[in-house]
Design an enzyme around this catalytic site. Structure first.
Site, mmCIF file in Angstrom:
data_model
loop_
_atom_site.group_PDB
_atom_site.id
_atom_site.type_symbol
_atom_site.label_atom_id
_atom_site.label_comp_id
_atom_site.label_asym_id
_atom_site.label_seq_id
_atom_site.Cartn_x
_atom_site.Cartn_y
_atom_site.Cartn_z
ATOM 1 C CG ASN A 9 13.102 -34.091 -42.199
ATOM 2 O OD1 ASN A 9 13.870 -35.065 -42.146
ATOM 3 N ND2 ASN A 9 12.098 -34.010 -43.046
ATOM 4 C CD1 TRP A 10 19.096 -32.810 -39.435
ATOM 5 C CD2 TRP A 10 20.455 -34.490 -38.840
ATOM 6 N NE1 TRP A 10 19.726 -32.440 -38.285
ATOM 7 C CE2 TRP A 10 20.579 -33.453 -37.891
ATOM 8 C CE3 TRP A 10 21.224 -35.646 -38.663
ATOM 9 C CZ2 TRP A 10 21.430 -33.538 -36.780
ATOM 10 C CZ3 TRP A 10 22.068 -35.737 -37.555
ATOM 11 C CH2 TRP A 10 22.171 -34.692 -36.637
ATOM 12 C CE LYS A 11 13.290 -32.580 -46.094
ATOM 13 N NZ LYS A 11 12.652 -31.856 -47.191
ATOM 14 C CG HIS A 94 8.254 -35.214 -44.801
ATOM 15 N ND1 HIS A 94 8.547 -35.099 -46.136
ATOM 16 C CD2 HIS A 94 8.734 -34.087 -44.207
ATOM 17 C CE1 HIS A 94 9.188 -33.951 -46.342
ATOM 18 N NE2 HIS A 94 9.320 -33.317 -45.180
ATOM 19 C CD GLU A 96 11.121 -34.665 -48.882
ATOM 20 O OE1 GLU A 96 11.827 -35.292 -48.076
ATOM 21 O OE2 GLU A 96 11.249 -33.436 -49.087
ATOM 22 C CD GLU A 166 7.150 -30.038 -43.553
ATOM 23 O OE1 GLU A 166 8.179 -29.438 -43.250
ATOM 24 O OE2 GLU A 166 7.150 -31.206 -43.957
ATOM 25 N N GLY A 172 11.935 -27.354 -49.933
ATOM 26 C CA GLY A 172 13.172 -27.497 -50.683
ATOM 27 C C GLY A 172 13.230 -26.648 -51.943
ATOM 28 C CB SER A 212 11.888 -22.598 -48.146
ATOM 29 O OG SER A 212 11.969 -23.522 -49.217
ATOM 30 N N GLY A 233 14.114 -28.374 -43.036
ATOM 31 C CA GLY A 233 14.856 -29.379 -43.788
ATOM 32 C C GLY A 233 16.269 -28.895 -44.074
ATOM 33 N N GLY A 234 16.474 -28.365 -45.277
ATOM 34 C CA GLY A 234 17.804 -27.963 -45.745
ATOM 35 C C GLY A 234 18.586 -27.120 -44.747
#
Ligand code: PGA
Length: 251
Positions: A9-11, A94, A96, A166, A172, A212, A233-234
């Site tokens: 997930n590149w956000k 998600h 967010e 998640e 993150g 993470s 993600g990251g």
């Protein structure tokens, strides 16, 4: 046997030109990997990535989708637009989206029905906040998000659905749920799904862990019975991290 599914997930990262270059390198590095792989670029970057990956087994996902077919919804992107652009998977709910943009279970459910109607595969995200976990509400929250998120979905459609667990406190933050904690939550999700759809649907459901995930913890997570993949993600933003995650040591 559940086939592992790892999604990046590149956000809100990667311009179209960055995404195009990165996807090309990723495709080169991940040829012949036995794992199902998807990347989820921002909407504007999707066409560039689809073009680069058109002959690749890496699927292109979107990070969100509108809850209506078309019309006066400024700033939204419709299912038909995503389909036409070459997206095959949509990530819905998600944390967010839920916490920063107020998406409720009902909104997530409406989107999920639209996504199924347009024959997308769906990654349905669920997960508790730290406060909910510490006040003993983990199972209540997961059950509500699963039951409400899947409301009205019949068992046949479940093969298009992946659940991503998640824990919000692990996203993150560098904090990962222990493999055992994650596995316990996944086992609980499978039990809830079994209650709704029976054993065979529950047994074949792919449940990703997200929060993470990195090269150093992916193998321990993937070794757990109920963890079938990862939503990253990251660490999905660099080859140095995403390639070893996708090629984790299966034990
Ligand atoms: P993270 O994000 O890997 O950066 O923790 C995961 C996610 O939000 O999907």
């Amino acid at each position: 046997m559940r086939k592992p599914f790892i999604a990046g997930n590149w956000k809100m990262n990667m311009t179209p030109s960055e995404g195009r270059a990165f996807a090309a390198e990723l495709d080169k590095a991940l040829k012949h990997t036995p794992v199902r792989i998807a990347v989820a670029p921002p909407f504007i970057t999707i066409p560039a990535v689809v073009e680069v990956l058109k002959h690749s087994s890496i699927q292109v996902a979107s990070q969100n989708m509108a809850d209506h077919e078309s019309g006066a919804y400024t700033g939204e992107v419709s299912p038909a637009m995503l389909k036409d652009a070459g997206v095959s998977v949509v990530i819905l709910g998600h944390s967010e989206r839920r916490s920063l943009y107020g998406e409720t279970d009902a909104v997530v459910n409406a989107k999920l029905h639209l996504a199924l109607k347009h024959e997308f595969d769906v990654i349905l995200c669920v997960g508790e906040t730290l406060e909910e976990r510490e006040s003993g509400k983990l199972e209540e929250v997961l059950k509500r998000q699963i039951v409400e998120g899947l409301k009205g979905v019949n068992g046949h459609a479940m093969s298009a659905i992946t659940v991503a667990y998640e824990p919000v406190w692990a996203i993150g933050t560098g904090k990962t749920a222990t493999p055992q904690d994650a596995n316990d939550a996944h086992a609980f999700i499978r039990t809830v799904v079994e209650g709704l759809y029976g054993k065979s649907v529950a047994e074949s459901l792919i449940i990703q862990y997200g929060g993470s995930v990195k090269p150093s913890n992916v193998s321990d997570l993937m070794a757990m019975e109920h963890i079938d993949g990862a939503l990253v993600g990251g660490a999905s933003l660099t080859l140095e991290q995403f390639v070893p995650i996708v090629t984790f040591d299966a034990r």
